[in-house]
Design a protein around this motif. Structure first.
Motif, PDB file in Angstrom:
ATOM      1  N   GLN A  17       0.881  -1.027  -0.011  1.00 52.86           N
ATOM      2  CA  GLN A  17       0.064  -0.017   0.060  1.00 52.86           C
ATOM      3  C   GLN A  17       0.951   1.272   0.024  1.00 52.86           C
ATOM      4  OE1 GLN A  17      -2.514  -0.093   3.437  1.00 52.86           O
ATOM      5  NE2 GLN A  17      -3.830  -2.002   2.295  1.00 52.86           N
ATOM      6  N   ASP A  18       0.533   2.234  -0.878  1.00 50.66           N
ATOM      7  CA  ASP A  18       1.447   3.474  -0.558  1.00 50.66           C
ATOM      8  C   ASP A  18       1.019   4.244   0.469  1.00 50.66           C
ATOM      9  OD1 ASP A  18       1.961   3.009  -3.360  1.00 50.66           O
ATOM     10  OD2 ASP A  18       0.175   3.967  -4.432  1.00 50.66           O
ATOM     11  N   ALA A  19       2.158   4.670   1.012  1.00 53.68           N
ATOM     12  CA  ALA A  19       2.178   5.555   2.144  1.00 53.68           C
ATOM     13  C   ALA A  19       1.630   6.674   1.853  1.00 53.68           C
ATOM     14  CB  ALA A  19       3.599   5.779   2.847  1.00 53.68           C
ATOM     15  N   GLN A  20       0.712   7.327   2.859  1.00 49.92           N
ATOM     16  CA  GLN A  20      -0.017   8.550   2.238  1.00 49.92           C
ATOM     17  C   GLN A  20       0.344   9.425   3.477  1.00 49.92           C
ATOM     18  OE1 GLN A  20      -4.244   7.619   2.086  1.00 49.92           O
ATOM     19  NE2 GLN A  20      -3.908   6.712   0.296  1.00 49.92           N
ATOM     20  N   SER A  21       0.630  10.956   3.133  1.00 50.79           N
ATOM     21  CA  SER A  21       0.723  11.685   4.210  1.00 50.79           C
ATOM     22  C   SER A  21      -0.432  12.231   4.881  1.00 50.79           C
ATOM     23  CB  SER A  21       1.644  13.023   3.620  1.00 50.79           C
ATOM     24  OG  SER A  21       0.860  13.606   2.477  1.00 50.79           O
ATOM     25  N   ALA A  22      -0.253  12.917   5.897  1.00 45.01           N
ATOM     26  CA  ALA A  22      -1.721  13.368   6.524  1.00 45.01           C
ATOM     27  C   ALA A  22      -1.570  14.991   6.268  1.00 45.01           C
ATOM     28  CB  ALA A  22      -1.697  13.027   8.073  1.00 45.01           C
ATOM     29  N   ASN A  23      -2.860  15.334   6.569  1.00 42.50           N
ATOM     30  CA  ASN A  23      -3.142  16.974   6.441  1.00 42.50           C
ATOM     31  C   ASN A  23      -3.371  17.321   7.875  1.00 42.50           C
ATOM     32  OD1 ASN A  23      -3.221  19.397   5.074  1.00 42.50           O
ATOM     33  ND2 ASN A  23      -5.248  19.102   4.428  1.00 42.50           N
ATOM     34  N   ILE A  24      -2.477  18.111   8.333  1.00 44.72           N
ATOM     35  CA  ILE A  24      -2.501  18.400   9.876  1.00 44.72           C
ATOM     36  C   ILE A  24      -2.721  19.896   9.892  1.00 44.72           C
ATOM     37  CG2 ILE A  24      -1.206  18.484  11.923  1.00 44.72           C
ATOM     38  CD1 ILE A  24       0.216  16.032  10.808  1.00 44.72           C
ATOM     39  N   LEU A  25      -3.467  20.425  10.756  1.00 46.45           N
ATOM     40  CA  LEU A  25      -3.489  21.774  10.961  1.00 46.45           C
ATOM     41  C   LEU A  25      -3.296  22.042  12.772  1.00 46.45           C
ATOM     42  CD1 LEU A  25      -4.699  24.835  10.803  1.00 46.45           C
ATOM     43  CD2 LEU A  25      -6.884  23.998  11.521  1.00 46.45           C
ATOM     44  N   ALA A  26      -2.348  22.942  13.078  1.00 47.48           N
ATOM     45  CA  ALA A  26      -2.195  23.207  14.427  1.00 47.48           C
ATOM     46  C   ALA A  26      -2.534  24.748  14.464  1.00 47.48           C
ATOM     47  CB  ALA A  26      -0.509  23.223  14.452  1.00 47.48           C
ATOM     48  N   ILE A  27      -3.213  24.852  15.853  1.00 48.70           N
ATOM     49  CA  ILE A  27      -3.622  26.287  16.079  1.00 48.70           C
ATOM     50  C   ILE A  27      -3.148  26.341  17.630  1.00 48.70           C
ATOM     51  CG2 ILE A  27      -5.764  27.887  16.593  1.00 48.70           C
ATOM     52  CD1 ILE A  27      -7.306  26.156  14.768  1.00 48.70           C
ATOM     53  N   GLN A 136     -11.553  25.982   6.386  1.00 51.22           N
ATOM     54  CA  GLN A 136     -12.599  25.390   5.182  1.00 51.22           C
ATOM     55  C   GLN A 136     -12.152  24.205   4.553  1.00 51.22           C
ATOM     56  OE1 GLN A 136     -14.551  28.477   2.768  1.00 51.22           O
ATOM     57  NE2 GLN A 136     -13.932  30.018   4.325  1.00 51.22           N
ATOM     58  N   LYS A 137     -10.739  24.039   4.869  1.00 52.19           N
ATOM     59  CA  LYS A 137     -10.133  22.494   4.038  1.00 52.19           C
ATOM     60  C   LYS A 137     -10.456  21.436   5.070  1.00 52.19           C
ATOM     61  CE  LYS A 137      -6.580  25.493   2.111  1.00 52.19           C
ATOM     62  NZ  LYS A 137      -4.956  25.892   2.092  1.00 52.19           N
ATOM     63  N   ASN A 138     -10.186  20.320   4.405  1.00 50.48           N
ATOM     64  CA  ASN A 138     -10.209  18.812   5.293  1.00 50.48           C
ATOM     65  C   ASN A 138      -8.918  18.563   5.876  1.00 50.48           C
ATOM     66  OD1 ASN A 138     -12.888  18.602   4.441  1.00 50.48           O
ATOM     67  ND2 ASN A 138     -12.048  17.887   2.409  1.00 50.48           N
ATOM     68  N   TYR A 139      -8.834  17.986   7.183  1.00 52.66           N
ATOM     69  CA  TYR A 139      -7.879  17.587   7.715  1.00 52.66           C
ATOM     70  C   TYR A 139      -7.920  16.297   8.602  1.00 52.66           C
ATOM     71  CZ  TYR A 139      -6.647  22.632   7.680  1.00 52.66           C
ATOM     72  OH  TYR A 139      -6.547  23.977   7.217  1.00 52.66           O
ATOM     73  N   ASP A 140      -6.934  15.586   8.564  1.00 53.18           N
ATOM     74  CA  ASP A 140      -6.846  14.336   9.216  1.00 53.18           C
ATOM     75  C   ASP A 140      -6.789  14.422  10.666  1.00 53.18           C
ATOM     76  OD1 ASP A 140      -6.782  12.668   6.744  1.00 53.18           O
ATOM     77  OD2 ASP A 140      -5.008  13.863   6.391  1.00 53.18           O
ATOM     78  N   VAL A 141      -6.116  15.586  11.223  1.00 48.06           N
ATOM     79  CA  VAL A 141      -6.043  15.688  12.627  1.00 48.06           C
ATOM     80  C   VAL A 141      -5.784  17.182  12.897  1.00 48.06           C
ATOM     81  CG1 VAL A 141      -3.436  15.212  12.635  1.00 48.06           C
ATOM     82  CG2 VAL A 141      -5.008  14.810  14.753  1.00 48.06           C
ATOM     83  N   VAL A 142      -6.273  17.650  14.280  1.00 46.07           N
ATOM     84  CA  VAL A 142      -5.976  19.012  14.518  1.00 46.07           C
ATOM     85  C   VAL A 142      -5.122  19.223  15.523  1.00 46.07           C
ATOM     86  CG1 VAL A 142      -7.092  21.353  14.770  1.00 46.07           C
ATOM     87  CG2 VAL A 142      -8.098  19.703  13.087  1.00 46.07           C
ATOM     88  N   LEU A 143      -4.158  19.811  15.905  1.00 43.28           N
ATOM     89  CA  LEU A 143      -3.646  20.179  17.044  1.00 43.28           C
ATOM     90  C   LEU A 143      -3.717  21.386  17.585  1.00 43.28           C
ATOM     91  CD1 LEU A 143       0.016  18.633  15.808  1.00 43.28           C
ATOM     92  CD2 LEU A 143      -1.949  17.368  16.936  1.00 43.28           C
TER      93      LEU A 143
END
Length: 308
Positions: A17-27, A136-143
């Motif tokens: 399986q291809d390794a996929q990167s996560a989309n992460i938001l930190a506030i 307004q974007k999609n994220y996999d995890v928020v910090l």
């Protein structure tokens, strides 16, 4: 090549399986740089591993980094040097001291300026176009930093961000942090963040600690949470849930403590101690040992079902 060998090779390729990167938001909405210095290595390590990291803070990178996007908050509040007024300790009030309440009063007033600062920053966050665009974007995890404000939690709700939330604490747990993950904070033996000791043994210490524990919770509730909720609702013309309820939806907490220094406490799987996460090892040590940061990252993100 025999047919079964061809089949084995084909199955091997199919199973990869291809390794996929996560989309992460930190506030990280606190103006104190000492807080950001704790979190910055984690953000950089995530970007270094190939994840797309968007960081909203008062301390944007001076040099652009790959996979690292800054949202500067400098325009909404002034970056402050963190100082302690030592006159409070050098010149105590004689009447209060005679009653044995000097230490209690000093701790009570220590956090007062933080509520005003939180409200000022929150008023700026709700009107910041770059942050609104990012939300307004999609994220996999928020910090999100857990300190003197829950404004970011309200904004996540307004913009419908449904990603798992990880709270970051730059020091020991705050009195309003325990209930978010169901962690006990019995004041008979768990000191408040402003306590002068890590162990409570005397009755008067327990009495003072109990009063401070209750005070800090009420202070954060009514001086910060209630007012921040009102700021968000006025800005967006919509009702949002109580910020205290939203705060209890966090998936886990990363806390900058370690039991050998901060004392043994009852913990839950949702709380991970990452004390020293920001400490950089020497280059020669780094080559032969696993760094501290990647281990903390793997523990935290995997718990939220997002593999880093």
């Amino acid at each position: 090549m025999y047919p079964f060998e061809k089949i084995a090779i084909l199955l091997a390729f199919v199973s990869i399986q291809d390794a996929q990167s996560a989309n992460i938001l930190a506030i990280l909405p606190h103006v104190g740089k000492s807080h950001f210095l704790v979190f910055e290595p984690l953000m950089k390590e995530l970007a270094k591993r190939g994840h797309d990291v968007t960081v909203a803070s008062f301390f944007p990178q001076s040099d652009p980094l790959a996979n690292y996007t800054d949202i500067s908050l400098k325009e909404i509040a002034e970056v402050r040097k963190e100082q302690i007024n030592l006159q409070v300790f050098d010149k105590p009030n004689k009447i209060i001291s005679s009653l044995g309440l000097q230490n209690f009063v000093t701790q009570v007033f220590a956090f007062q300026p933080l509520s005003d600062l939180a409200l000022k920053v929150c008023s700026g966050l709700v009107n910041l176009p770059p942050l609104a665009e990012a939300l307004q974007k999609n994220y996999d995890v928020v910090l999100i930093e857990n300190f003197n404000s829950d404004c970011a939690l309200g904004l996540l709700h307004v913009y419908g961000v449904n990603a798992p939330i990880i709270s970051l604490v730059s020091g020991p747990l705050l009195q309003w942090s325990y209930s978010r993950i169901g962690l006990p904070d019995n004041p008979s033996y768990v000191p408040t963040i402003t306590s002068r000791t890590s162990s409570i043994t005397k009755f008067l210490e327990r009495l003072e600690n109990t009063a401070l524990n209750l005070y800090f919770k009420l202070w954060f509730r009514y001086a910060t949470q209630v007012k921040e909720r009102a700021i968000i609702e006025r800005r967006f013309w919509t009702k949002i849930p109580d910020l205290d309820i939203l705060a209890k939806n966090v998936s886990m907490m990363l806390v900058n403590t370690f039991h050998s220094l901060n004392g043994v406490r009852p913990l839950l799987p949702g709380l991970v101690e990452v004390g020293g996460m920001h400490i950089q090892r020497k280059q020669e040590e780094y080559k032969h040992t696993s760094p501290i940061i990647p281990q903390a990252v793997e523990i935290s993100i995997e718990t939220c079902n997002v593999v880093i």
